[in-house]
Design an enzyme around this catalytic site. Sequence first.
Site, PDB file in Angstrom:
ATOM      1  N   HIS A 319       0.833  -1.203   0.000  1.00 25.26           N
ATOM      2  CA  HIS A 319       0.000   0.000   0.000  1.00 25.26           C
ATOM      3  C   HIS A 319       0.869   1.255   0.000  1.00 25.26           C
ATOM      4  O   HIS A 319       0.617   2.206  -0.751  1.00 25.26           O
ATOM      5  CB  HIS A 319      -0.911  -0.010   1.234  1.00 25.26           C
ATOM      6  CG  HIS A 319      -1.815   1.166   1.345  1.00 25.26           C
ATOM      7  ND1 HIS A 319      -3.106   1.168   0.870  1.00 25.26           N
ATOM      8  CD2 HIS A 319      -1.621   2.402   1.874  1.00 25.26           C
ATOM      9  CE1 HIS A 319      -3.667   2.341   1.099  1.00 25.26           C
ATOM     10  NE2 HIS A 319      -2.776   3.111   1.717  1.00 25.26           N
ATOM     11  N   GLU A 320       1.894   1.268   0.837  1.00 19.94           N
ATOM     12  CA  GLU A 320       2.757   2.449   0.925  1.00 19.94           C
ATOM     13  C   GLU A 320       3.587   2.617  -0.346  1.00 19.94           C
ATOM     14  O   GLU A 320       3.872   3.741  -0.765  1.00 19.94           O
ATOM     15  CB  GLU A 320       3.657   2.362   2.164  1.00 19.94           C
ATOM     16  CG  GLU A 320       2.924   2.194   3.484  1.00 19.94           C
ATOM     17  CD  GLU A 320       1.815   3.208   3.708  1.00 19.94           C
ATOM     18  OE1 GLU A 320       1.913   4.348   3.213  1.00 19.94           O
ATOM     19  OE2 GLU A 320       0.831   2.858   4.377  1.00 19.94           O
ATOM     20  N   HIS A 323       1.631   4.521  -2.852  1.00 17.80           N
ATOM     21  CA  HIS A 323       1.570   5.964  -2.624  1.00 17.80           C
ATOM     22  C   HIS A 323       2.628   6.725  -3.435  1.00 17.80           C
ATOM     23  O   HIS A 323       2.489   7.935  -3.647  1.00 17.80           O
ATOM     24  CB  HIS A 323       1.749   6.284  -1.139  1.00 17.80           C
ATOM     25  CG  HIS A 323       0.468   6.349  -0.381  1.00 17.80           C
ATOM     26  ND1 HIS A 323      -0.533   7.244  -0.686  1.00 17.80           N
ATOM     27  CD2 HIS A 323       0.021   5.630   0.682  1.00 17.80           C
ATOM     28  CE1 HIS A 323      -1.534   7.086   0.154  1.00 17.80           C
ATOM     29  NE2 HIS A 323      -1.236   6.108   0.995  1.00 17.80           N
ATOM     30  N   GLU A 342      -5.993   7.722  -0.883  1.00 20.28           N
ATOM     31  CA  GLU A 342      -6.107   6.405  -0.254  1.00 20.28           C
ATOM     32  C   GLU A 342      -6.949   5.410  -1.038  1.00 20.28           C
ATOM     33  O   GLU A 342      -6.638   4.219  -1.067  1.00 20.28           O
ATOM     34  CB  GLU A 342      -6.661   6.573   1.173  1.00 20.28           C
ATOM     35  CG  GLU A 342      -5.781   7.407   2.084  1.00 20.28           C
ATOM     36  CD  GLU A 342      -4.389   6.805   2.296  1.00 20.28           C
ATOM     37  OE1 GLU A 342      -4.166   5.637   1.910  1.00 20.28           O
ATOM     38  OE2 GLU A 342      -3.524   7.504   2.843  1.00 20.28           O
ATOM     39  N   TYR A 407     -10.763   5.058   2.194  1.00 19.15           N
ATOM     40  CA  TYR A 407     -10.010   3.950   1.628  1.00 19.15           C
ATOM     41  C   TYR A 407     -10.947   2.991   0.892  1.00 19.15           C
ATOM     42  O   TYR A 407     -10.723   2.648  -0.274  1.00 19.15           O
ATOM     43  CB  TYR A 407      -9.293   3.150   2.724  1.00 19.15           C
ATOM     44  CG  TYR A 407      -8.204   3.875   3.476  1.00 19.15           C
ATOM     45  CD1 TYR A 407      -6.867   3.532   3.291  1.00 19.15           C
ATOM     46  CD2 TYR A 407      -8.494   4.860   4.406  1.00 19.15           C
ATOM     47  CE1 TYR A 407      -5.853   4.157   4.000  1.00 19.15           C
ATOM     48  CE2 TYR A 407      -7.497   5.501   5.118  1.00 19.15           C
ATOM     49  CZ  TYR A 407      -6.176   5.149   4.916  1.00 19.15           C
ATOM     50  OH  TYR A 407      -5.192   5.773   5.609  1.00 19.15           O
TER      51      TYR A 407
END
Length: 644
Positions: A319-320, A323, A342, A407
Amino acid sequence: MIYLLLCMALAFGAEIDVNTFSNYIEVSQEQVHIEWLLDLDEQYINATSQSIFRVTTNKLKKIDLDIYQLSIIAVYLSSSGNVLQHEIIKKGDQSLLQGDVLSIQLDRVYTRGEYIKLNIKYNLDSKGARALGFLTKEQTYSKSVPYLFSQCEDNNCRSIIPLQDTPSIKVFFTATVLVKDPRINVFMTGNKLYNTKFKLLNNYENLQALTLYQFELDIKIPAYLIGIIAGEVVEKSTGNGTYVIAEPHFIDEYAQELSDLPVYMKKMQEYIGPYIWGDYKIVILPASFPFGGMEHPLLTFASPTIIVGDKSGVGTAIHEIAHSWVGNTVTGRNWANFWINEGFCVFLERKILSRLNGLDSVKLDAINGNSSAYTSMLTFGLDNSFSSMHPNTTNRNPDEATSRVPYEKGYQLLTYLESLIKEDPFQQFLRDYIENFKFQSIDEDQLYQFLLSWVRKNKQEEAQKIVEEIQKVWKKWVYTPGLAPITIDVSTPLFTDANNLAKAWIDGKGQAPQKANDFQQYKPNQKSVFLQYLIDNYKDVEAAVMTKMDEQYKLTFYKDQKTVYKWYRLVLLVKYDQALEGVHDFVSKVGVSSYLKVLYDLLGQNYNKQAYDWFDENKSFYHPVVVQAIEKILQKYPKKLIIE
């Protein structure tokens, strides 16, 4: 003035950020450089910032910056050294923790296109810097060196740097950090520079006794992406430009758990396009870090809760990584557009996980995520704007709106759009979207207009039908509180099996069901579904059921913290006293805000004394943002007088 700024914002077609006090529409911060002398023993920072501003209005007489409990000593022009008059203006309800205005009177009237370079001398400490978590040396593994880490998202950077604390503004960021203890290693957002000549803004005495670190980021970022760690930490390569950073005792274990970082990076680039930021480094922080992860460029933060031992917790790392494209490269303009960061990240995360773990596993993730989002909606109220993808944070701290809602509803919207546009064309849409808005901060209207334009250009004979479908539901999806207007099909046998097993446990009233051992084979997301069914039906869960499940599965003190967190929710709901010591241990060792807020809410309701005792015991361990959140929760449950 607010009306004037609103008119100017509308004239530029932009949605104004209601959570900044800065006059960012009249003057734009272009570059920020900080010099910090850290004293981690005293939890104090001697600081200077230097900023370059570009004037965007015809007559500029002052610059207003966001601050929060900073001790401002002086403001002066970098070129001449002339001191400028300034005042600190208190704004709104101080209990909302939004901060104040540092209003700087300029030496003359500046006009559009001019640049202004200002220096601000200030101090900060652990009492006011709510973005910083200071750990004493006793709170680290080695117990020999203190530790510092930051968490600037949402609008907490104003507590460590005077600036325009809004995602609407992106700046080039550089830093010089000095520490007294040579054992302390420092990492910040940006590339670490070595053997670089420089001129300090301050004349520090005994410079030879200090260790100096320099950082530079040549891509603009918003303030909330500024991050720092300082402590006894080391880094270890996991290959192909990826690194893990942690305390020395944990570095080998964490690097092994994250040894597939190059694989995740490769698969993400194959799907969404080239990675532009340089190396990728992930820091596994001490347990008091308040979030699962935080996406600072070149310095991702992650909670140790993702280290499970079987690589099942690495969804947060993926997930990061996502980003790097959505959030860091293309950024939501304000906190009402948080889902642009998100929702897209969850979509990308699950695209990669589906390739690694299969589609059924990702469907379980979506089910669990939607359950968490719905729990937040019930807490906010189903008619509250915080239950929508576009929360109204006017006169509110945007931290209050933080939940799984943006999200999961964002993910569901993108999944719905993919079903209309089809999988391969939608992948191309995402790539074109990133390229079109690269390095910009945008709002959902810009996204919406680009989406419609892209469909008309690329879907040809299907375009009109798809455009009409999108137009029909867009506002409902983005602005209407509560569940999404269209249900996304995420049905999977894995979900049904977990629910059936949970129901069998309830029906058994303390006897283990026939397929009880299936639980041991479940992945964490399926265990989460199992436990969620019990939580949703907790009134039917008898004490004998809890006792037998705990005996068979050893859930109290379970290693996977996502699983044990749900178990402890159930424990507190059914008042299973035998597991209370496990809850106590958990809230004493895990600092993740989302976990603690739910558990302290249940403790306040059902175990009032323990709620207050355990909070007092662990307050120094929790991050300041978490402390403030728990204090607000406990206000709902006044401390009861216990008569022995």
